[in-house]
Design an enzyme around this catalytic site. Structure first.
Site: not given
Ligand code: AMP
Length: 281
Positions: A30, A32, A35, A37, A61, A147, A153, A186-187
């Site tokens: 999503m 933002a 490291a 990602h 979502q 992740g 998820q 990101s949050r």
């Molecule tokens: P998001 O942009 O938050 O939807 O995350 C996109 C992907 O990055 C998802 O598969 C997350 O589980 C993964 N992700 C987010 N934060 C982390 C992290 N700290 N370490 C590893 N993967 C992450």
């Protein structure tokens, strides 16, 4: 790096790779980007010929009272990071590319979606399941990376892919953390300086639960204690702390073999989630 914004552009960018029977790895995000990602992208790049990263803040979502409008959006910075890390294709679909007018289809993974985060975020995992299915069918990768940070998820997506026979391997990537132990998210950008000092206590509490379980502690008792400690440490609410089976996500009354410790807490404008694996003989 090629940046595409429509399905037609995505298809033509992927065509040479498909024609060459090159392997395609996919990292949905999503935006933002941080490291965490980028570590998913590093995994994709290490094993696949072509790496596709998508950025789409998926309205379906987010609950009505959640942060869809305020979710951090920083396209320029994200594209610079992805170029630096040599993504092959970045897909930034417009909402109408994803949700055509009059769309009516939904996907529900019963059971797995109803517990833990599902209790506090009704409909969230339906939204995740729909977007992930649509993106997987648009990109058609051999492998997609998710992740472990979002452990529920990941489990739900594995179930979905198995249940629908989607032709893709799902690979979980370990959580990347700040030096303090706080899982990158990101949050985290919503946290005030004071809250940033409290936030790492979530990971430390998970480590304490793990230690107590490895010494033979009772899962329910350890989590009840941890809940009280989290509140004492400054978190404003605890949505859940639990120990569950790593595939069924069912709470475990006692430990044998693999398990996962999961927690979700509230801090200021943030809802933080984290988890840890544990193995007992
Ligand atoms: P998001 O942009 O938050 O939807 O995350 C996109 C992907 O990055 C998802 O598969 C997350 O589980 C993964 N992700 C987010 N934060 C982390 C992290 N700290 N370490 C590893 N993967 C992450």
């Amino acid at each position: 790096m090629e940046v595409v914004r429509s399905l037609a552009q995505l298809k033509s960018a992927l065509l040479p790779y498909r024609n060459a029977r090159a392997s395609i790895g996919f990292v949905p995000t999503m935006g933002a980007l941080h490291a965490g990602h980028l570590s998913l992208l590093t995994h994709a790049k290490a094993h696949m010929d072509c790496s596709v990263v998508s950025i789409f803040v998926n309205p379906k979502q987010f609950g009505p009272k959640e942060d869809f409008a305020n979710y951090p959006r920083q396209e320029e910075q994200d594209l610079a990071l992805l170029a630096q890390h040599q993504a092959t294709i970045v897909y930034l679909p417009e909402a109408q590319e994803i949700y055509p007018p009059n769309h009516q289809t939904s996907i529900t993974i019963k059971g797995l979606s109803e517990r833990w985060c599902g209790e506090n975020r009704p409909g969230h995992f339906d939204g995740v399941a729909l977007i992930v299915t649509k993106l997987l069918l648009q990109v058609l990768p051999q492998r997609a990376y998710f992740g472990e940070k979002d452990f529920q998820q990941l489990v739900i997506i594995k179930r979905l892919v198995t249940d629908l026979n989607l032709p893709v391997d799902i690979e979980g990537v370990p959580t990347l953390r700040e030096e303090s132990g706080l899982a990158l998210s990101s949050r985290n950008a919503y946290l005030s300086p004071k809250e940033r000092l409290i936030a790492p206590q979530l990971y430390r509490t998970l480590l304490q639960i793990k230690e107590s379980l490895l010494k033979g502690g009772d899962p329910v008792e350890s989590c009840t204690l941890a809940r009280e400690e989290l509140l004492l440490k400054g978190f404003e609410g605890v949505d859940y702390v639990g120990v569950c089976h790593p595939e069924t996500l069912e709470p475990l009354p006692f430990l044998q073999g693999e398990a996962r410790i999961l927690a979700a807490v509230r801090l200021g404008k943030c809802r933080l989630i984290d988890n840890l694996p544990i193995f007992t003989q």
